[in-house]
Design an enzyme around this catalytic site. Structure first.
Site, mmCIF file in Angstrom:
data_model
loop_
_atom_site.group_PDB
_atom_site.id
_atom_site.type_symbol
_atom_site.label_atom_id
_atom_site.label_comp_id
_atom_site.label_asym_id
_atom_site.label_seq_id
_atom_site.Cartn_x
_atom_site.Cartn_y
_atom_site.Cartn_z
ATOM 1 N N THR A 35 10.242 -7.334 4.422
ATOM 2 C CA THR A 35 8.987 -8.098 4.297
ATOM 3 C C THR A 35 9.240 -9.408 3.547
ATOM 4 O OG1 THR A 35 7.726 -6.060 4.334
ATOM 5 C CG2 THR A 35 6.596 -7.990 3.460
ATOM 6 N N ASN B 235 8.006 -4.730 -4.321
ATOM 7 C CA ASN B 235 8.992 -4.740 -3.238
ATOM 8 C C ASN B 235 9.010 -6.096 -2.519
ATOM 9 O OD1 ASN B 235 9.435 -4.548 -0.212
ATOM 10 N ND2 ASN B 235 10.476 -2.727 -0.938
ATOM 11 N N LYS C 153 -1.780 -8.388 13.425
ATOM 12 C CA LYS C 153 -0.388 -8.730 13.094
ATOM 13 C C LYS C 153 0.594 -8.192 14.138
ATOM 14 C CE LYS C 153 0.398 -7.546 8.825
ATOM 15 N NZ LYS C 153 0.907 -6.763 7.666
ATOM 16 N N SER D 257 10.288 -1.993 10.785
ATOM 17 C CA SER D 257 9.780 -0.632 11.025
ATOM 18 C C SER D 257 9.850 -0.307 12.520
ATOM 19 C CB SER D 257 8.327 -0.511 10.560
ATOM 20 O OG SER D 257 8.267 -0.183 9.196
ATOM 21 N N LYS E 96 -0.052 1.581 13.759
ATOM 22 C CA LYS E 96 1.084 1.367 12.857
ATOM 23 C C LYS E 96 0.562 0.734 11.586
ATOM 24 C CE LYS E 96 5.588 1.228 12.159
ATOM 25 N NZ LYS E 96 5.344 1.978 10.904
ATOM 26 N N LYS F 78 -3.791 2.113 9.048
ATOM 27 C CA LYS F 78 -3.512 2.020 7.605
ATOM 28 C C LYS F 78 -4.003 3.295 6.951
ATOM 29 C CE LYS F 78 -1.667 -1.039 4.791
ATOM 30 N NZ LYS F 78 -0.662 -2.045 5.098
HETATM 31 P P1 NAD Z 1 4.441 -3.006 -4.676
HETATM 32 O O1 NAD Z 1 3.624 -1.885 -5.164
HETATM 33 O O2 NAD Z 1 5.914 -2.802 -4.553
HETATM 34 O O3 NAD Z 1 4.216 -4.293 -5.612
HETATM 35 C C1 NAD Z 1 2.971 -4.826 -5.944
HETATM 36 C C2 NAD Z 1 3.186 -5.783 -7.088
HETATM 37 O O4 NAD Z 1 1.979 -6.494 -7.359
HETATM 38 C C3 NAD Z 1 3.595 -5.118 -8.402
HETATM 39 O O5 NAD Z 1 4.590 -5.904 -9.022
HETATM 40 C C4 NAD Z 1 2.323 -5.175 -9.252
HETATM 41 O O6 NAD Z 1 2.602 -5.197 -10.631
HETATM 42 C C5 NAD Z 1 1.772 -6.491 -8.758
HETATM 43 N N1 NAD Z 1 0.355 -6.684 -9.027
HETATM 44 C C6 NAD Z 1 -0.684 -5.828 -8.867
HETATM 45 N N2 NAD Z 1 -1.830 -6.428 -9.248
HETATM 46 C C7 NAD Z 1 -1.499 -7.682 -9.636
HETATM 47 C C8 NAD Z 1 -2.222 -8.788 -10.114
HETATM 48 N N3 NAD Z 1 -3.545 -8.725 -10.266
HETATM 49 N N4 NAD Z 1 -1.547 -9.927 -10.429
HETATM 50 C C9 NAD Z 1 -0.212 -10.005 -10.263
HETATM 51 N N5 NAD Z 1 0.530 -8.994 -9.798
HETATM 52 C C10 NAD Z 1 -0.109 -7.848 -9.485
HETATM 53 O O7 NAD Z 1 3.812 -3.455 -3.282
HETATM 54 P P2 NAD Z 1 4.488 -4.278 -2.110
HETATM 55 O O8 NAD Z 1 5.014 -3.310 -1.114
HETATM 56 O O9 NAD Z 1 5.374 -5.328 -2.668
HETATM 57 O O10 NAD Z 1 3.195 -4.938 -1.458
HETATM 58 C C11 NAD Z 1 2.604 -6.129 -1.985
HETATM 59 C C12 NAD Z 1 1.678 -6.705 -0.939
HETATM 60 O O11 NAD Z 1 2.423 -6.974 0.240
HETATM 61 C C13 NAD Z 1 0.524 -5.783 -0.509
HETATM 62 O O12 NAD Z 1 -0.611 -6.559 -0.213
HETATM 63 C C14 NAD Z 1 1.053 -5.144 0.741
HETATM 64 O O13 NAD Z 1 0.003 -4.691 1.590
HETATM 65 C C15 NAD Z 1 1.803 -6.328 1.335
HETATM 66 N N6 NAD Z 1 2.806 -5.934 2.312
HETATM 67 C C16 NAD Z 1 3.858 -5.142 1.953
HETATM 68 C C17 NAD Z 1 4.773 -4.771 2.931
HETATM 69 C C18 NAD Z 1 5.986 -3.923 2.585
HETATM 70 O O14 NAD Z 1 6.782 -3.671 3.497
HETATM 71 N N7 NAD Z 1 6.191 -3.543 1.357
HETATM 72 C C19 NAD Z 1 4.622 -5.198 4.259
HETATM 73 C C20 NAD Z 1 3.542 -6.044 4.575
HETATM 74 C C21 NAD Z 1 2.644 -6.400 3.588
#
Ligand code: NAD
Length: 436
Positions: free
Chosen positions: A200, A231, A104, A363, A80, A116
């Site tokens: 999340t 997100n 996790k 999920s 997953k 992944k």
């Molecule tokens: P996303 O693409 O929606 O958002 C990422 C954000 O980070 C954007 O606003 C982007 O502009 C910003 N960003 C990128 N580089 C940056 C930097 N150097 N400094 C500051 N901001 C920066 O992605 P997301 O889904 O929100 O995921 C973010 C993190 O959370 C990732 O590491 C992802 O693996 C983790 N995560 C997400 C989920 C999920 O359900 N969306 C679940 C578990 C973990």
């Protein structure tokens, strides 16, 4: 590792992100009775697929993108994990992310292994049609590798419900069957779960609330800065502001916006949707400030939330951190060397493998709903999310007290114990020799 090797994942050098992620295991093995068989198996990914995705571009030319899907461990169930679209995606990063997913899922007791995927691309340079063709091409590349009982992908950086919907449609068109449980994070109309988009960020807030309760801290007295306003970061900031936390800064890949009086998170989000972050403030008098992108990491706040990408805090900038508490929503945002320095300074880290589990938990609920055909109302989803996070987080907080270890070590211990027990149950040397 050369940039080219890094990009195509062909280097024989020890990969950096994975090596850093795995370096934490030795500390865990010293505290748990883990069989040699299990240690050996956890040192390597179960399987890794690299493939090419040819995409017809809008101007008629052909571009070939590189894609990956990794199943790190599948002992406790199907793999997953999300699919990331980003220019820096490579085999090492995807493997490390699938390793963290394994820990996790086990840490919060989901019946899954860790997987992944990713595509090396810059989605900002693609049209909607090109993005759809790329998403569908990804599924054609991994078709045999995924399925409701094999591996269930989900959104990650730069992929969202729309992308998941295209992918589900492509998979089911090839399968000639309706299998909504092949992918999660879909639009609700295609079998997605209520509450998945927010899960999340909101789950991370629940973990922070448990920490705050235990330390008798009131949200209204806590200032928060959030790195990453996508997100996960946006939904965290929105829900935190609603519960009274003072969100004084958020950042994205371009800049940080700051207001000592607290930001109006919804207004900042509206601004971002129109093009860029602007410091919309709660106090009418305060105009707020636009700071450099990485200034968010060094702000003097009570809670620093990392919700962007891995390695945000590393050896070279760890000394700048002033916040006494870090909440990791991104995966792997603190390198292991930086982590050790934070511990020396008594900075509390609420780790990714616990704090960002809300997404994978919902999920899991989506997958259950897809497989039973019984769809839940939003209230039931959030009630069950809260219950699962509370139950599992309480066990981990208690383990950290009992074993006198930090929360990351306690979460890894919980996850590794469950994975390695399952490995031994399937048959290890100990099992055969009766040497329990
Ligand atoms: P996303 O693409 O929606 O958002 C990422 C954000 O980070 C954007 O606003 C982007 O502009 C910003 N960003 C990128 N580089 C940056 C930097 N150097 N400094 C500051 N901001 C920066 O992605 P997301 O889904 O929100 O995921 C973010 C993190 O959370 C990732 O590491 C992802 O693996 C983790 N995560 C997400 C989920 C999920 O359900 N969306 C679940 C578990 C973990």
């Amino acid at each position: 590792m050369s940039a080219e090797d890094k990009a195509n994942g062909t280097s024989t050098e020890v990969p950096a992100v994975l090596a850093d992620a795995q370096s934490r295991l030795e500390n865990i093995y010293q505290r748990l009775d883990v069989s040699d068989d299990a240690r050996q198996r956890l040192a390597h990914p179960h399987r890794l697929l690299q493939f090419s995705i040819p995409v017809r571009m809008d101007d008629g030319s052909l571009r070939v993108f590189q894609g990956w899907r990794v199943h790190y461990d599948i002992t406790r169930g199907p793999a997953k994990g999300g699919i990331r679209f980003h220019p820096d995606v490579n085999a090492d990063e995807v493997t490390a992310l699938s390793f963290w997913m394994s820990i996790k899922c086990a840490a919060v007791d989901l019946p899954y292994g860790g997987g992944k995927g990713g595509v090396q691309c810059n989605p900002k340079e693609l049209s909607r049609m090109e993005l759809e063709r790329l998403s569908r091409g990804y599924i054609r590349g991994v078709y045999e590798f995924v399925g409701p009982d094999i591996d269930i992908p989900a959104p990650d950086v730069n992929t969202d419900a729309t992308v998941m919907g295209w992918m589900e449609d492509e998979h089911n068109s090839i399968a000639r069957r309706q299998l909504p449980g092949v992918i999660t994070g879909k639009p609700v109309g295609l079998g997605g779960s209520q509450g998945r988009v927010e899960a999340t960020g909101e789950g991370a807030l629940q973990v922070l609330n448990i920490w705050a309760d235990k330390h008798k801290k009131k949200p209204k007295k806590l200032t928060v800065a959030v790195q990453g306003f996508g997100n996960a970061g946006y939904h965290f900031a929105r829900a935190a502001e609603a519960q009274g936390y003072q969100v004084v800064a958020v950042s994205d890949s371009r800049c940080t916006v700051y207001s000592a009086d607290g930001l109006d998170v919804e207004a900042v989000h509206e601004g971002k949707k129109k093009g860029s972050l602007k410091p919309h403030c709660k106090g009418k008098k305060d105009q707020g400030k636009i700071l450099e992108r990485d200034d968010v990491l060094a702000l003097d706040v009570d809670i620093l939330v990392l919700a962007a990408l891995e390695n945000a805090i590393h050896e070279d900038n760890v000394a700048d951190v002033k916040a006494p508490v870090i909440l990791e929503i991104a995966n792997g945002p603190v390198s292991s060397k930086a982590d050790a320095k934070l511990e020396e300074r008594n900075i509390t880290v609420i780790p990714d493998v616990l704090a960002n589990t809300g997404g994978v938990i919902v999920s899991y609920f989506e997958w259950i709903q897809n497989r039973t055909g019984d769809y839940w109302a939003a209230d039931k989803v959030s009630e069950r999310l809260e219950q699962r996070i509370r139950e599992q987080a309480e066990l981990i907080f208690q383990l950290s007290i009992d074993e006198k270890v930090n929360l990351r070590t306690a979460t890894y211990m919980q996850g590794i114990r469950r994975i390695t027990e399952a490995m031994d149950n399937r048959g290890s040397q100990r099992y055969f020799t009766g040497d329990q």
